[in-house]
Design a protein around this motif. Structure first.
Motif, PDB file in Angstrom:
ATOM      1  N   LYS A   4     -17.691  47.294 -24.462  1.00 53.57           N
ATOM      2  CA  LYS A   4     -17.555  48.743 -24.323  1.00 53.57           C
ATOM      3  C   LYS A   4     -18.714  49.542 -24.909  1.00 53.57           C
ATOM      4  N   ALA A   5     -19.668  48.892 -25.543  1.00 54.49           N
ATOM      5  CA  ALA A   5     -20.739  49.606 -26.250  1.00 54.49           C
ATOM      6  C   ALA A   5     -22.015  49.650 -25.403  1.00 54.49           C
ATOM      7  N   TYR A   6     -22.522  50.850 -25.191  1.00 57.51           N
ATOM      8  CA  TYR A   6     -23.700  51.045 -24.348  1.00 57.51           C
ATOM      9  C   TYR A   6     -24.703  51.984 -25.021  1.00 57.51           C
ATOM     10  N   ILE A   7     -25.950  51.806 -24.650  1.00 60.02           N
ATOM     11  CA  ILE A   7     -27.034  52.698 -25.060  1.00 60.02           C
ATOM     12  C   ILE A   7     -27.525  53.396 -23.795  1.00 60.02           C
ATOM     13  N   ASP A 273     -32.136  57.610 -16.360  1.00 59.33           N
ATOM     14  CA  ASP A 273     -32.191  56.935 -15.056  1.00 59.33           C
ATOM     15  C   ASP A 273     -30.803  56.373 -14.776  1.00 59.33           C
ATOM     16  N   LYS A 274     -30.078  57.023 -13.878  1.00 62.13           N
ATOM     17  CA  LYS A 274     -28.687  56.639 -13.606  1.00 62.13           C
ATOM     18  C   LYS A 274     -28.569  55.249 -12.996  1.00 62.13           C
ATOM     19  N   ASN A 275     -29.686  54.699 -12.543  1.00 64.73           N
ATOM     20  CA  ASN A 275     -29.654  53.364 -11.940  1.00 64.73           C
ATOM     21  C   ASN A 275     -29.755  52.247 -12.969  1.00 64.73           C
ATOM     22  N   LEU A 276     -29.980  52.598 -14.231  1.00 63.04           N
ATOM     23  CA  LEU A 276     -30.134  51.588 -15.280  1.00 63.04           C
ATOM     24  C   LEU A 276     -29.012  51.705 -16.307  1.00 63.04           C
ATOM     25  N   GLU A 277     -28.477  50.567 -16.678  1.00 65.46           N
ATOM     26  CA  GLU A 277     -27.389  50.503 -17.649  1.00 65.46           C
ATOM     27  C   GLU A 277     -27.787  49.544 -18.767  1.00 65.46           C
ATOM     28  N   VAL A 278     -27.597  49.966 -20.003  1.00 65.18           N
ATOM     29  CA  VAL A 278     -27.993  49.160 -21.161  1.00 65.18           C
ATOM     30  C   VAL A 278     -26.754  48.870 -22.002  1.00 65.18           C
ATOM     31  N   GLN A 279     -26.396  47.593 -22.100  1.00 58.89           N
ATOM     32  CA  GLN A 279     -25.192  47.204 -22.821  1.00 58.89           C
ATOM     33  C   GLN A 279     -25.535  46.396 -24.062  1.00 58.89           C
ATOM     34  N   ILE A 280     -24.882  46.718 -25.176  1.00 59.64           N
ATOM     35  CA  ILE A 280     -24.930  45.856 -26.359  1.00 59.64           C
ATOM     36  C   ILE A 280     -23.904  44.753 -26.146  1.00 59.64           C
ATOM     37  N   VAL A 281     -24.366  43.519 -26.054  1.00 61.01           N
ATOM     38  CA  VAL A 281     -23.490  42.418 -25.668  1.00 61.01           C
ATOM     39  C   VAL A 281     -22.939  41.668 -26.873  1.00 61.01           C
ATOM     40  N   SER A 282     -23.807  41.344 -27.853  1.00 64.90           N
ATOM     41  CA  SER A 282     -23.329  40.528 -28.970  1.00 64.90           C
ATOM     42  C   SER A 282     -24.259  40.634 -30.163  1.00 64.90           C
TER      43      SER A 282
END
Length: 397
Positions: A4-7, A273-282
């Motif tokens: 659930k955590a994103y940058i 940039d709405k086309n890019l998603e950055v997720q904190i995974v672990s």
């Protein structure tokens, strides 16, 4: 593993790093970070009031350190939010981001700001009363030099811990170290190409006071030493019989950085940039045996990868905090990596180490590298004082 955590893509900044005793040497680290974050948020048209919590990271004491987190929140334009101060040596940024991600995951809050800062220049000297000492002599500590030179457990200087790892692992020569050090400087040059096009994806200037009426601006990293294999080869090891010359280790620096950590929906809203998603995974952590600090990068990296459910071959970009070149050589040997393809576009070995914000900047660079590569997994890992290590897996899609 986090889900659930994103940058937000572009939801981060770093100032340049200035070599200690340079242009930023007299700036209060908290005040500079707070004012810089406020200016950056204004350029992004982000209202600081959207943040519910500040996770603040700093390792070197400044005047009024007692108030760090709430004070910094006020300075950045969010005087009504609470926060915490985390200090975990070189892995401060990694742990700050992990704290923010864990809180997003558990629903403690939805939008947070991670602010990292430090000033190695003009570090504090602390004294404590010692009435039982001879003549009432005080107990004293230099925050910078005393801890670089040994610390309370073991009393082994930082550079000696790197040499201990070289000796234990075997097979790492000064020639190897010099070759990789020269490569790291070449990679840093890629970030300077085309008028610093890569760095300008995340870097903003830092303002400092020259006098009461005059301000100065640091627009690019300050105090970088030009490095080639030819210049490194004749340098003698700092420790006789060792492999690290002065050219194969980082330098203390000053600077700050900030990152937004939030939910997926809010990250998409704030992204440039709405086309890019950055997720904190672990996140991964480890502690190596005493006085073998550089070894901690490997078990912490393996923990982060395991928790992410991926292997090292699934990773497209690898960055590390490498205060000594042998850190990267040891990691590459242990994990089957090409040491020459790690740390593209720069690393702390070259641009310096202001402690708190060092890893934050590295993770930004890793995100931007992954964006250039079309997405994928990135691994950041690094060592820290006390023979510890911390790692983080980020996914760009």
């Amino acid at each position: 593993m986090y889900s659930k955590a994103y940058i937000p893509y572009g939801g981060y900044y770093s100032t340049p790093f200035a070599r200690w005793q340079g242009s930023l040497q007299n700036e209060h680290a908290v005040e500079l970070a707070g004012s810089t974050a406020k200016k950056w948020l204004a350029t992004k048209e982000i209202d600081p009031k959207i943040f519910e919590y500040l996770v603040f990271g700093k390792t070197i004491g400044q005047l009024y350190t007692f108030y760090d987190a709430p004070w910094a929140a006020s300075l950045m334009g969010a005087p009504n939010i609470s926060g915490m101060h985390i200090s975990q040596a070189c892995s401060t940024s990694t742990t700050v981001l992990n704290q923010a991600a864990a809180a997003i995951e558990t629903g403690l809050y939805e939008t947070s700001f991670c602010l990292l800062t430090d000033r190695c220049s003009n570090g504090p000297f602390t004294i404590w009363p010692n009435p039982k000492g001879p003549g009432g002599e005080v107990i004293k500590e230099s925050w910078m030099m005393d801890n670089f030179d040994g610390g309370p457990w073991g009393g082994v200087a930082m550079i000696q811990t790197a040499e201990n790892v070289v000796n234990k692992a075997g097979g790492i020569t000064k020639e190897d170290v010099d070759r990789v050090t020269a490569r790291r400087y070449e990679q840093y040059q890629d970030a300077l190409a085309n008028d610093r096009a890569f760095q300008k994806r995340y870097m903003i200037p830092a303002e400092y006071k020259i006098s009461k009426k005059k301000m100065g601006i640091v627009e690019a990293d300050e105090g970088i030493t030009p490095t080639t294999l030819e210049s490194l080869t004749p340098l003698k090891p700092v420790i006789p019989g060792g492999v690290h010359s002065f050219g194969a280790q980082t330098h203390p620096a000053d600077g700050n950085c900030g990152l937004i950590v939030t939910t997926r929906d809010k990250a998409r809203e704030l992204s440039t940039d709405k086309n890019l998603e950055v997720q904190i995974v672990s996140y991964g952590y480890a502690r190596a045996e005493q006085a073998h600090m550089a070894m901690a990068v490997v078990p912490s990296a393996r923990m982060a990868l395991e928790r992410a459910g991926i292997g090292i071959k699934d990773v497209k970009a690898i960055k590390s905090h490498n205060p000594f070149t042998a850190n990267d050589l040891y990691m590459a040997n242990e994990m089957g990596l090409d040491v020459m393809t790690m740390n593209n576009y720069g690393c702390s070995l070259v641009y310096g180490h202001p402690q708190g914000p060092t890893v934050g900047r590295g993770i930004m660079e890793m995100i931007e590298e992954l964006a250039i590569l079309g997405g994928g997994y990135g691994l950041f890992t690094g060592c820290a004082a006390g023979d510890t290590g911390a790692a983080m897996v980020i996914k760009v899609s």
